[in-house]
Scaffold this motif. Structure first.
Motif, PDB file in Angstrom:
ATOM      1  N   ALA A   1       9.841   6.260  -5.225  1.00 20.15           N
ATOM      2  CA  ALA A   1      10.713   6.480  -4.067  1.00 20.15           C
ATOM      3  C   ALA A   1      11.439   5.210  -3.645  1.00 20.15           C
ATOM      4  CB  ALA A   1       9.891   7.025  -2.898  1.00 20.15           C
ATOM      5  N   LEU A   2      10.868   4.055  -3.977  1.00 24.25           N
ATOM      6  CA  LEU A   2      11.512   2.783  -3.665  1.00 24.25           C
ATOM      7  C   LEU A   2      12.405   2.290  -4.799  1.00 24.25           C
ATOM      8  CD1 LEU A   2       8.540   0.901  -1.971  1.00 24.25           C
ATOM      9  CD2 LEU A   2      10.630   1.716  -0.858  1.00 24.25           C
ATOM     10  N   GLY A   3      12.477   3.066  -5.876  1.00 20.81           N
ATOM     11  CA  GLY A   3      13.327   2.689  -6.998  1.00 20.81           C
ATOM     12  C   GLY A   3      12.746   1.594  -7.859  1.00 20.81           C
TER      13      GLY A   3
ATOM     14  N   VAL B   1       8.250   6.724   3.357  1.00 23.50           N
ATOM     15  CA  VAL B   1       8.871   5.752   2.449  1.00 23.50           C
ATOM     16  C   VAL B   1      10.368   5.652   2.745  1.00 23.50           C
ATOM     17  CG1 VAL B   1       9.285   5.099   0.054  1.00 23.50           C
ATOM     18  CG2 VAL B   1       7.173   6.300   0.660  1.00 23.50           C
ATOM     19  N   LYS B   2      11.018   6.781   2.933  1.00 23.53           N
ATOM     20  CA  LYS B   2      12.459   6.776   3.206  1.00 23.53           C
ATOM     21  C   LYS B   2      12.770   6.027   4.491  1.00 23.53           C
ATOM     22  CE  LYS B   2      16.435   9.870   3.767  1.00 23.53           C
ATOM     23  NZ  LYS B   2      16.888  11.287   3.788  1.00 23.53           N
ATOM     24  N   ALA B   3      11.927   6.233   5.512  1.00 20.45           N
ATOM     25  CA  ALA B   3      12.166   5.579   6.801  1.00 20.45           C
ATOM     26  C   ALA B   3      12.002   4.065   6.702  1.00 20.45           C
ATOM     27  CB  ALA B   3      11.213   6.139   7.847  1.00 20.45           C
ATOM     28  N   ASP B   4      11.111   3.608   5.819  1.00 19.40           N
ATOM     29  CA  ASP B   4      10.841   2.172   5.686  1.00 19.40           C
ATOM     30  C   ASP B   4      11.541   1.546   4.488  1.00 19.40           C
ATOM     31  OD1 ASP B   4       9.333   1.756   7.900  1.00 19.40           O
ATOM     32  OD2 ASP B   4       7.460   1.335   6.869  1.00 19.40           O
ATOM     33  N   ALA B   5      12.341   2.326   3.768  1.00 12.01           N
ATOM     34  CA  ALA B   5      12.917   1.849   2.512  1.00 12.01           C
ATOM     35  C   ALA B   5      13.777   0.600   2.695  1.00 12.01           C
ATOM     36  CB  ALA B   5      13.729   2.960   1.852  1.00 12.01           C
ATOM     37  N   THR B   6      14.594   0.584   3.745  1.00 12.28           N
ATOM     38  CA  THR B   6      15.475  -0.576   3.961  1.00 12.28           C
ATOM     39  C   THR B   6      14.661  -1.835   4.180  1.00 12.28           C
ATOM     40  OG1 THR B   6      17.200   0.826   4.906  1.00 12.28           O
ATOM     41  CG2 THR B   6      17.305  -1.522   5.393  1.00 12.28           C
ATOM     42  N   ARG B   7      13.621  -1.742   5.020  1.00 10.59           N
ATOM     43  CA  ARG B   7      12.772  -2.899   5.298  1.00 10.59           C
ATOM     44  C   ARG B   7      12.052  -3.366   4.037  1.00 10.59           C
ATOM     45  NH1 ARG B   7       7.253  -3.430   6.140  1.00 10.59           N
ATOM     46  NH2 ARG B   7       6.935  -1.177   6.025  1.00 10.59           N
ATOM     47  N   LEU B   8      11.508  -2.418   3.295  1.00 11.66           N
ATOM     48  CA  LEU B   8      10.721  -2.776   2.123  1.00 11.66           C
ATOM     49  C   LEU B   8      11.589  -3.345   1.010  1.00 11.66           C
ATOM     50  CD1 LEU B   8       8.349   0.309   2.102  1.00 11.66           C
ATOM     51  CD2 LEU B   8       7.761  -2.028   2.772  1.00 11.66           C
ATOM     52  N   ARG B   9      12.738  -2.710   0.755  1.00 10.77           N
ATOM     53  CA  ARG B   9      13.616  -3.193  -0.315  1.00 10.77           C
ATOM     54  C   ARG B   9      14.159  -4.574  -0.004  1.00 10.77           C
ATOM     55  NH1 ARG B   9      16.442   2.647  -0.702  1.00 10.77           N
ATOM     56  NH2 ARG B   9      15.035   3.615  -2.219  1.00 10.77           N
TER      57      ARG B   9
ATOM     58  N   SER C   1       0.845  -1.193   0.000  1.00 10.32           N
ATOM     59  CA  SER C   1       0.000   0.000   0.000  1.00 10.32           C
ATOM     60  C   SER C   1       0.882   1.246   0.000  1.00 10.32           C
ATOM     61  CB  SER C   1      -0.927   0.009   1.213  1.00 10.32           C
ATOM     62  OG  SER C   1      -0.183  -0.025   2.419  1.00 10.32           O
ATOM     63  N   PRO C   2       0.422   2.339  -0.600  1.00  8.41           N
ATOM     64  CA  PRO C   2       1.227   3.562  -0.665  1.00  8.41           C
ATOM     65  C   PRO C   2       1.430   4.194   0.707  1.00  8.41           C
ATOM     66  CG  PRO C   2      -0.559   3.593  -2.284  1.00  8.41           C
ATOM     67  CD  PRO C   2      -0.833   2.464  -1.343  1.00  8.41           C
ATOM     68  N   ALA C   3       2.392   5.106   0.781  1.00  7.88           N
ATOM     69  CA  ALA C   3       2.559   5.918   1.985  1.00  7.88           C
ATOM     70  C   ALA C   3       1.350   6.834   2.137  1.00  7.88           C
ATOM     71  CB  ALA C   3       3.844   6.734   1.885  1.00  7.88           C
ATOM     72  N   SER C   4       1.209   7.429   3.303  1.00  6.73           N
ATOM     73  CA  SER C   4       0.034   8.265   3.565  1.00  6.73           C
ATOM     74  C   SER C   4       0.129   9.585   2.805  1.00  6.73           C
ATOM     75  CB  SER C   4      -0.088   8.533   5.060  1.00  6.73           C
ATOM     76  OG  SER C   4       0.955   9.383   5.517  1.00  6.73           O
TER      77      SER C   4
ATOM     78  N   ILE D   1     -10.311  -6.199   8.395  1.00  3.34           N
ATOM     79  CA  ILE D   1      -8.961  -6.300   7.826  1.00  3.34           C
ATOM     80  C   ILE D   1      -8.353  -4.901   7.823  1.00  3.34           C
ATOM     81  CG2 ILE D   1      -7.573  -6.969   5.834  1.00  3.34           C
ATOM     82  CD1 ILE D   1      -9.865  -8.810   4.976  1.00  3.34           C
ATOM     83  N   GLU D   2      -7.357  -4.692   8.643  1.00  7.85           N
ATOM     84  CA  GLU D   2      -6.739  -3.369   8.777  1.00  7.85           C
ATOM     85  C   GLU D   2      -5.489  -3.293   7.910  1.00  7.85           C
ATOM     86  OE1 GLU D   2      -6.573   0.519  10.109  1.00  7.85           O
ATOM     87  OE2 GLU D   2      -8.142  -0.965  10.527  1.00  7.85           O
ATOM     88  N   ILE D   3      -5.455  -2.331   7.019  1.00  7.06           N
ATOM     89  CA  ILE D   3      -4.304  -2.105   6.152  1.00  7.06           C
ATOM     90  C   ILE D   3      -3.831  -0.669   6.361  1.00  7.06           C
ATOM     91  CG2 ILE D   3      -3.416  -2.058   3.791  1.00  7.06           C
ATOM     92  CD1 ILE D   3      -4.199  -4.838   4.608  1.00  7.06           C
ATOM     93  N   THR D   4      -2.639  -0.509   6.891  1.00  7.42           N
ATOM     94  CA  THR D   4      -2.083   0.812   7.135  1.00  7.42           C
ATOM     95  C   THR D   4      -1.162   1.214   5.986  1.00  7.42           C
ATOM     96  OG1 THR D   4      -0.276  -0.184   8.393  1.00  7.42           O
ATOM     97  CG2 THR D   4      -2.208   0.528   9.644  1.00  7.42           C
ATOM     98  N   PRO D   5      -0.785   2.493   5.892  1.00  6.97           N
ATOM     99  CA  PRO D   5       0.162   2.900   4.843  1.00  6.97           C
ATOM    100  C   PRO D   5       1.439   2.080   4.892  1.00  6.97           C
ATOM    101  CG  PRO D   5      -0.839   4.824   5.833  1.00  6.97           C
ATOM    102  CD  PRO D   5      -1.279   3.655   6.657  1.00  6.97           C
ATOM    103  N   LEU D   6       1.925   1.705   3.736  1.00  9.80           N
ATOM    104  CA  LEU D   6       3.143   0.912   3.560  1.00  9.80           C
ATOM    105  C   LEU D   6       3.032  -0.485   4.172  1.00  9.80           C
ATOM    106  CD1 LEU D   6       5.889   3.645   4.058  1.00  9.80           C
ATOM    107  CD2 LEU D   6       5.030   2.689   1.915  1.00  9.80           C
TER     108      LEU D   6
END
Length: 206
Positions: free
Chosen positions: A64-66, A33-41, A7-10, A182-187
């Motif tokens: 932003a995630l490349g 996105v920048k804060a979570d980039a390492t985890r997501l990539r 899901s996209p960032a807020s 079903i709860e879906i939060t940003p990212l």
């Protein structure tokens, strides 16, 4: 096939309690996105085929995630109809019964919009086509999806919270009535796997 749905960032509109109106990511969303980039990539395969909703916030998140993601209209957000861009607080005053029904009944839709049940059908068609091999080994959602997915065992799709909910409902064969739970939060990331059994839902490998 391994499918990662993100899901996209807020957005500023989302944080203000508004229905989406093709809002871009602001500085705060990009910072998320920048804060979570390492985890997501780390969860994304380098050779994954990537797809993205046409919405600006989804494309901003993918960029932003490349991710060199292909826009797929089937991944567009649920159609909010006449409620697009409106504040939830205002609708709670102006149309309380309609808003209450929409939050609990999967067959209820905003005026001129799309119900959650309709969204489950749309997302299910996309998933089933993606999981159906053609002569090249790829999915058959459309020409672009087929060609790209045939080159990778992992597929990434940046799309919206309602579509992640719909994907879970379709994969598990659950009733669409469970969607409010079903709860879906940003990212958020949802992982589905496709095999001879069809689609299965499993914890995302983060």
């Amino acid at each position: 096939m391994r499918l990662l749905l993100l899901s996209p960032a807020s957005t500023a509109a989302q944080r203000a309690g508004r229905f989406p109106a093709d809002d871009p990511l602001d500085a705060r969303g990009l910072a998320e996105v920048k804060a979570d980039a390492t985890r997501l990539r780390a969860a994304l395969s380098g050779d994954a085929a990537a797809f993205v909703s046409p919405a600006t916030c989804a494309r901003d998140t993918a960029s932003a995630l490349g991710l060199a993601a292909t826009v797929d209209a089937a991944l567009a957000d649920i159609n909010y109809g006449n409620w697009q861009g409106r504040r939830l607080a205002d609708l709670a005053i102006e149309a309380p019964q309609e808003l209450a029904a929409w939050t609990l009944d999967p067959d209820a839709a905003p005026p001129g919009g799309e119900s959650f049940s309709q969204l489950v059908t749309r997302m299910g068609q996309w998933l089933d086509a993606l999981g159906t091999p053609d002569e090249t080994g790829g999915g058959t959602t459309n020409g672009k999806t087929s060609a790209a997915s045939s080159r990778a065992h992992t597929v990434v799709a940046v799309t919206h919270a309602p579509l992640l909910r719909a994907a879970i409902v379709h994969a598990t064969g659950a009733s669409p009535t469970v969607f409010p739970r079903i709860e879906i939060t940003p990212l958020s990331m949802v992982e589905l796997r496709h095999s001879q059994r069809g689609w299965t839902w499993r914890p995302a490998s983060l």
